[in-house]
Design an enzyme around this catalytic site. Sequence first.
Site, mmCIF file in Angstrom:
data_model
loop_
_atom_site.group_PDB
_atom_site.id
_atom_site.type_symbol
_atom_site.label_atom_id
_atom_site.label_comp_id
_atom_site.label_asym_id
_atom_site.label_seq_id
_atom_site.Cartn_x
_atom_site.Cartn_y
_atom_site.Cartn_z
ATOM 1 N N LYS A 112 2.033 -33.164 22.756
ATOM 2 C CA LYS A 112 3.483 -32.462 22.266
ATOM 3 C C LYS A 112 3.970 -31.539 23.213
ATOM 4 O O LYS A 112 5.148 -31.560 23.344
ATOM 5 C CB LYS A 112 3.086 -31.490 21.022
ATOM 6 C CG LYS A 112 2.659 -32.390 19.694
ATOM 7 C CD LYS A 112 4.089 -33.279 18.958
ATOM 8 C CE LYS A 112 3.784 -33.514 17.777
ATOM 9 N NZ LYS A 112 3.037 -35.112 17.634
ATOM 10 N N LYS A 195 -0.301 -46.527 19.410
ATOM 11 C CA LYS A 195 -0.567 -46.491 17.761
ATOM 12 C C LYS A 195 0.744 -46.311 17.327
ATOM 13 O O LYS A 195 1.929 -46.132 17.750
ATOM 14 C CB LYS A 195 -1.421 -45.264 17.657
ATOM 15 C CG LYS A 195 -0.748 -44.045 17.502
ATOM 16 C CD LYS A 195 -1.347 -42.831 16.690
ATOM 17 C CE LYS A 195 -0.499 -41.743 16.685
ATOM 18 N NZ LYS A 195 -0.819 -40.659 15.678
ATOM 19 N N LYS A 198 5.620 -42.420 13.700
ATOM 20 C CA LYS A 198 6.955 -42.327 13.364
ATOM 21 C C LYS A 198 7.937 -41.790 14.620
ATOM 22 O O LYS A 198 8.976 -42.382 14.660
ATOM 23 C CB LYS A 198 7.014 -41.008 12.222
ATOM 24 C CG LYS A 198 6.580 -41.583 10.958
ATOM 25 C CD LYS A 198 6.587 -40.382 10.244
ATOM 26 C CE LYS A 198 5.082 -40.273 9.726
ATOM 27 N NZ LYS A 198 4.526 -39.370 8.693
HETATM 28 P P1 TYM Z 1 0.413 -37.478 10.310
HETATM 29 O O1 TYM Z 1 1.284 -37.404 9.236
HETATM 30 O O2 TYM Z 1 0.415 -37.653 11.522
HETATM 31 O O3 TYM Z 1 -0.528 -38.861 9.797
HETATM 32 C C1 TYM Z 1 -1.151 -39.016 8.365
HETATM 33 C C2 TYM Z 1 -2.329 -39.877 8.435
HETATM 34 O O4 TYM Z 1 -2.143 -41.055 8.693
HETATM 35 C C3 TYM Z 1 -3.051 -41.487 9.703
HETATM 36 N N1 TYM Z 1 -2.390 -42.253 10.778
HETATM 37 C C4 TYM Z 1 -2.807 -43.232 11.044
HETATM 38 N N2 TYM Z 1 -3.883 -43.968 11.117
HETATM 39 C C5 TYM Z 1 -4.256 -45.182 11.713
HETATM 40 N N3 TYM Z 1 -3.386 -45.691 12.421
HETATM 41 C C6 TYM Z 1 -2.174 -44.991 12.984
HETATM 42 N N4 TYM Z 1 -1.283 -45.511 13.515
HETATM 43 C C7 TYM Z 1 -1.899 -43.883 12.286
HETATM 44 N N5 TYM Z 1 -0.672 -42.926 12.326
HETATM 45 C C8 TYM Z 1 -1.014 -41.817 11.317
HETATM 46 C C9 TYM Z 1 -3.344 -39.947 10.439
HETATM 47 O O5 TYM Z 1 -4.652 -40.449 11.159
HETATM 48 C C10 TYM Z 1 -3.559 -39.142 9.355
HETATM 49 O O6 TYM Z 1 -4.591 -39.471 8.439
HETATM 50 N N6 TYM Z 1 -2.488 -33.610 10.793
HETATM 51 C C11 TYM Z 1 -2.352 -34.624 9.785
HETATM 52 C C12 TYM Z 1 -1.701 -33.850 8.431
HETATM 53 C C13 TYM Z 1 -2.590 -33.179 8.027
HETATM 54 C C14 TYM Z 1 -4.044 -33.371 7.380
HETATM 55 C C15 TYM Z 1 -4.405 -32.009 6.903
HETATM 56 C C16 TYM Z 1 -4.987 -34.409 7.222
HETATM 57 C C17 TYM Z 1 -2.584 -31.967 7.754
HETATM 58 N N7 TYM Z 1 -3.513 -31.185 7.207
HETATM 59 C C18 TYM Z 1 -5.636 -31.692 6.295
HETATM 60 C C19 TYM Z 1 -6.133 -34.179 6.441
HETATM 61 C C20 TYM Z 1 -6.413 -32.866 6.183
HETATM 62 C C21 TYM Z 1 -1.508 -35.652 10.364
HETATM 63 O O7 TYM Z 1 -1.528 -35.982 11.443
HETATM 64 O O8 TYM Z 1 -0.651 -36.243 9.743
#
Ligand code: TYM
Length: 330
Positions: A112, A195, A198
């Site tokens: 980031k 990967k 968004k």
């Molecule tokens: P975020 O919004 O970036 O992603 C949400 C979930 O989607 C999964 N993900 C993927 N998995 C496989 N391939 C991909 N290309 C891919 N892109 C996204 C992420 O691994 C995630 O599981 N930090 C978390 C949000 C969060 C969270 C938590 C999760 C906040 N607090 C507590 C679990 C427990 C996140 O990155 O969100």
Amino acid sequence: MKEIVVSGIRSTGNLHLGNYFGALRNFIKMQHEHTCYFFIADYHSLTTHPDPAMLHVNVKNILSEYLAAGLDPDVATIFLQSDLPQIPELYLLLNMHVYVGELERTVSFKEKVRKQPDNVNAGLLTYPSLMAADILMHKATKVPVGKDQEQHLEMTRRFARRFNTIYGVDYFPEPDAYNFGSELVKIPGLDGSGKMGKSEGNCVYLIDDEKNLRKKVMRAVTDQGPTEPNSVKPEPIENLFTIMKVVSTPDTVDYFEEKYNTCQIRYGDMKKQLAEDILKVTLPIRNRILEIQKDDDYLRKVVKQGAEKARESASKVLSDVRQIMGFKSF
Ligand code: TYM
């Protein structure tokens, strides 16, 4: 054994195939067997997308997408992170035992810093402690996430262990990152590398309409095709196969593997089939999203019910933590 399962997705836009196969699908499968909390990480979205006009729209979209994909609010607890005042409080308390050095070394933080050098805010640095607060808030044992979250889960385990050691208690369990199948997954994007994400602009969204989705898949990066039998697949091709493995039948995958290995593959045919198989997953969800989005009364009810259930478990844990740390009433 009945697990306590917690997971969430940031409210930064619509859900894509990576979110679905990395996290949401696992969660939907787990909700009937375990005690599950699934939330929308709207505080986390502020670390990268502080946009008052879009915040509520994004939260509403994701909530509709959760429900349309099959999360059942009568079975799982579905809530908004910002509806739990206990989370920022636990975040503050945990931060007293989290070191700046370890936060600075986190891979996602370094990424980031590269991507948004003009907005390296303290929320970005402490992203892993807020995530740990989400998870420890309910004393979770399993956290269904994609591969990219592995390091954050390791940190959560470390923070839980540290808390137990410092205060001489056995209070927080050490939660595992979890995938229902086996390995954590990483769904690649359609742009040939990296990967699906968004901010990368390489996504297939659950809400994509049929025409748009087919167009995106047909435009996915490929190459001239193999010239030697059984050659190693370059990354863009391997990526298409990776997506195919999650949406298509093993027979379909084998068919195209065979065509690749004998240098007869036609990527156009493969992409057509891939689009077809993705649509089988996403179209029924898309249709339900469009229905649910219109039903404000239902969405309001779900959020209210979820917040009440989540607060119950959160206030119990927070009160224990305060006691353990020495906060006593007069
Ligand atoms: P975020 O919004 O970036 O992603 C949400 C979930 O989607 C999964 N993900 C993927 N998995 C496989 N391939 C991909 N290309 C891919 N892109 C996204 C992420 O691994 C995630 O599981 N930090 C978390 C949000 C969060 C969270 C938590 C999760 C906040 N607090 C507590 C679990 C427990 C996140 O990155 O969100």
